[in-house]
Write a protein that holds these residues in place. Structure first.
Motif, short mmCIF file in Angstrom:
data_model
loop_
_atom_site.label_atom_id
_atom_site.label_comp_id
_atom_site.label_asym_id
_atom_site.label_seq_id
_atom_site.Cartn_x
_atom_site.Cartn_y
_atom_site.Cartn_z
N PRO A 358 -27.07 36.18 10.40
CA PRO A 358 -27.08 36.99 11.66
C PRO A 358 -26.32 38.33 11.24
O PRO A 358 -25.31 38.21 10.59
N ASP A 362 -29.20 42.22 14.50
CA ASP A 362 -30.19 41.11 15.14
C ASP A 362 -29.45 40.77 16.52
O ASP A 362 -29.93 40.43 17.55
N ALA A 363 -27.96 41.09 16.54
CA ALA A 363 -27.24 40.88 17.88
C ALA A 363 -27.94 41.84 18.95
O ALA A 363 -28.23 41.65 20.18
N ILE A 366 -31.27 40.72 20.05
CA ILE A 366 -31.06 39.66 20.97
C ILE A 366 -30.91 40.12 22.39
O ILE A 366 -31.32 39.72 23.57
N ARG A 367 -29.91 40.97 22.37
CA ARG A 367 -29.47 41.37 23.81
C ARG A 367 -30.51 42.22 24.59
O ARG A 367 -30.54 42.51 25.55
N SER A 387 -34.18 37.15 14.45
CA SER A 387 -32.84 37.34 15.00
C SER A 387 -32.34 35.92 15.58
O SER A 387 -31.25 35.54 15.50
N GLU A 388 -33.08 35.37 16.62
CA GLU A 388 -32.56 34.06 17.25
C GLU A 388 -32.36 32.88 16.28
O GLU A 388 -31.47 32.24 16.56
N PHE A 391 -29.02 33.32 14.61
CA PHE A 391 -27.99 33.35 15.63
C PHE A 391 -27.82 31.69 16.05
O PHE A 391 -26.55 31.54 16.52
N ALA A 406 -24.44 36.66 20.59
CA ALA A 406 -24.79 38.01 20.06
C ALA A 406 -23.87 38.90 20.86
O ALA A 406 -23.51 39.83 20.34
N ASN A 407 -23.62 38.90 22.08
CA ASN A 407 -22.91 39.70 22.99
C ASN A 407 -21.25 39.53 22.48
O ASN A 407 -20.57 40.63 22.45
#
Length: 672
Positions: A358, A362-363, A366-367, A387-388, A391, A406-407
């Protein structure tokens, strides 16, 4: 046509401007051979280089050669008795409680260090002459047997008198054709022997690498019809023709970050902003710099891989928090961001090039702040499912959902960036609330407002096409070179004459160099004296007003020094104490004729406005998505919203408003 190409850790960016027309492109970098990435960018932009009159380049080639220890095999030559200076180093230890601390490892091994019999004192007087023929007869067989590609010469006190170095250099170049010979008097004419020796060996270490790289680049550009001037960005924020880099490649160590600061400063100045915190978040790192009254701070030296480099650089703080920075959990179960990076190969997991770990990119995917269909105008495939998958293991260990993990990573990255900005602002006596934050790089505008909120800032200025701003900074930069010299001078009745004489000598040297580089036109100069109270270990830079030079007096020098001393220390300045000048610095600049315009790249077939979802820690949330090129000036965009351009996306959170001004800059302000 002006063309700027900047090679970053993940992407290679190109900006070309001609008669108001702008061409932009981003292509993946090619770390194994950066010149391939440069030519891929030229080809991707469809440029006909026959019509280009200026090609400016910035890259991390020199930096990577040092960090990866892939430079040339270097021999070090110094005065008899000083062979071990690179290994003894200075008695500094930043981590005083680290029981495993070890001194930085020089790029030259002890067996590659040689001595010559000679001696010059600190005033430049010859105590023991150098027998050049005898020295060459002793050194040449050893250098030839060692198959050295480069030689660094740093003789004692050669900053005051370089004659011995120059004579030895000429003899070695004649006897060893094809070997690069670097003198300390060409790269750092300042005292402090260890720092000067370190800088000289590092310069010699990267010189063959840079020379070979620039030669390949020149050949490839020539094959595509380019026959005009190739320039290279320096660490000080100015550029020089490639001929000016032949003997001092060390000055290009931080050319990419410096170009970004120049681009941000020039573009922000169009909107009247002079007090800036530039925030460059690219693929592998984040660089921040304080700009006061339109001038970035310059440091006389820096450190790379633990080794001192005595060359002027923009005062930039760097942390490992870029779009490709890896997100991981340490042995104590704490979430971490960087400094390791996925780089250009394999890159973030969403690039689908083999990356499985990750990253910050990628974060964002996802966001939802990076939308796959909008990345680089939709020209590059981005896979959210990758990405998922990257993570998922990390989220499971933290006991969170994938969006929550991710956040959390993005909040941590923002906190790291805030700390870096505090290092260059708060800890140096500057209130960041007096400055506007200028984010750029592919990830900068995505994180900017969150960083601004943590710092208490109310204003963020986002340049157009912020993702390629470093490449724009290349073609918006001036030709510049900084000259330094150590000349210890007591501030007495004769000091004014010394200052005037040194200024005239340094100006004459600069004018001669610029003529040799083929740079016509009037030069502008900034003159600085490094001063201190006698007995102090470090100096303070004091600006010398060139207009006041003819009538300069001892009293004026004392007055200016005490004012500068008080700004730094707030106490302890007294005209009754003995004061001395240690050295001088002259910045010679040939300003560019006209500043090229930067604007948003058109995105055909893109809806002007639409709705998307952000996956926040609290759950999904609808946001407005605006196409940056379609947004008219003075039309406010209320947060939460995403403003999508070709090279980056700006996140406008709730409670903030964005307005595009007449200079294509987005001004993002806190409501109320």
């Amino acid at each position: 046509m002006r063309v700027g190409v900047e090679v970053g850790g993940t992407f290679t960016d190109l900006v070309a401007v001609e008669d108001g027309r702008i061409v932009l492109t981003k292509v993946p970098s090619t770390p194994h051979s950066p010149d391939i990435g440069v030519m891929n960018a030229v080809e991707g932009a469809g440029l006909a280089l026959e019509s280009s009159r200026d090609f400016v380049h910035g890259s991390t080639v020199a930096t990577n050669a040092l960090l990866e220890r892939k430079g040339a095999k270097v021999a070090f030559i110094t005065t008899e008795g000083f062979r071990d200076i690179l290994h003894l180093q200075r008695h500094d230890r930043l981590n005083i409680y680290d029981l495993r601390y070890q001194r930085p490892v020089p790029v030259v091994e002890r067996r590659d260090c040689f001595e010559v019999t000679e001696r010059v004192d600190a005033a430049g007087e010859v105590i023991l002459p150098l027998d050049v023929e005898a020295a060459a007869a002793d050194l040449v067989p050893q250098l030839r047997a060692g198959a050295y590609q480069a030689v660094g010469i740093c003789l004692l006190s050669s900053y005051a008198n370089p004659d011995h170095e120059r004579a030895l250099q000429a003899a070695l170049e004649a006897a060893l054709p094809g070997t690069f010979v670097t003198c300390s008097s060409d790269v750092s004419r300042e005292f402090r022997e260890f720092e000067r020796a370190s800088t000289t060996t590092l310069a010699a270490y990267v010189q063959p690498v840079i020379d070979a790289y620039l030669l390949r680049l020149e050949e490839k550009l020539s094959e595509r019809g380019f026959g005009q001037r190739l320039s290279v960005m320096q660490s000080n924020g100015g550029r020089l023709p490639v001929t000016g880099m032949r003997r001092n490649a060390i000055s290009a160590l931080f050319s990419g970050p410096a170009a970004g600061v120049v681009g941000a400063t020039r573009q922000a100045s169009r909107s009247g902003a002079g007090h800036l915190i530039t925030f460059d978040m690219g693929g592998t790192s984040t660089d921040v710099c304080l700009v006061t009254e339109g001038r970035p701070g310059i440091s006389p030296d820096t450190v790379l891989d633990g080794l001192p480099v005595r060359t002027p650089v923009l005062d930039i703080a760097t942390i490992g928090a870029g779009g490709g920075s890896l997100i991981w959990i340490d042995d104590g179960g704490m979430l971490r961001v960087g400094p390791r990076s996925a780089g250009a190969v394999p890159g973030p997991a969403c690039y689908n090039r083999g990356g499985t770990l990750p990253t910050i990119t990628d974060a964002h995917v996802i966001r939802g702040t990076i939308r796959p269909e909008a990345f680089l105008g939709g020209t590059m495939e981005i896979l959210r499912e990758k990405s998922e998958a990257a993570f998922a293991p990390l989220a499971e260990r933290l006991g969170m959902s994938v969006p929550q993990a991710a956040n959390a990573a993005l909040r941590l990255a923002a906190a790291n960036i805030v700390r870096a900005i505090q290092l260059i602002s708060t800890e140096k006596g500057h209130d960041p609330r007096d400055y506007a934050l200028v984010p750029f790089g592919g990830a900068g505008p995505l994180m900017a407002v969150e960083v601004a909120e943590e710092l208490g800032l109310d204003r963020v200025l986002v340049p157009p096409n912020a993702g390629v701003l470093s490449a724009y900074g290349l073609i918006a930069s001036d030709f510049s070179k900084i000259y330094t010299i150590t000349r210890r001078t007591p501030v007495d009745a004769a000091a004014s004459d010394v200052v005037r004489d040194l200024y005239a000598q340094m100006v004459a040297e600069a004018e001669g160099d610029f003529r040799d580089y083929g740079i016509a036109g009037a030069l502008s100069f900034k003159f600085v004296a490094d001063m201190r109270f006698v007995g102090q270990a470090f100096e303070i830079a004091v600006d010398i007003d060139r207009e006041a030079l003819p009538g300069l007096t001892r009293e004026r020098l004392v007055e200016d020094f005490i004012a500068a001393h008080h700004r730094v220390y707030l106490h302890g300045a007294s005209a009754r104490q003995a004061i001395e000048i240690v050295g001088f610095r002259l910045e010679a600049t040939r300003p560019i004729e006209s500043l090229p315009l930067l604007s948003e790249k058109e995105l055909p077939d893109r809806p002007a406005r639409q709705t998307a979802q952000l996956h926040t820690s609290e759950g999904p949330r609808d946001v407005l998505v605006v196409s940056a090129p379609s947004l008219a000036s003075d039309t406010p965009v209320e947060g939460p919203a995403l403003i999508e351009g070709y090279s980056t996306t700006t996140l406008v959170p709730a409670g903030w408003t964005a307005v595009r001004d007449g200079n294509d800059n987005f001004i993002v302000s806190r409501k109320g």
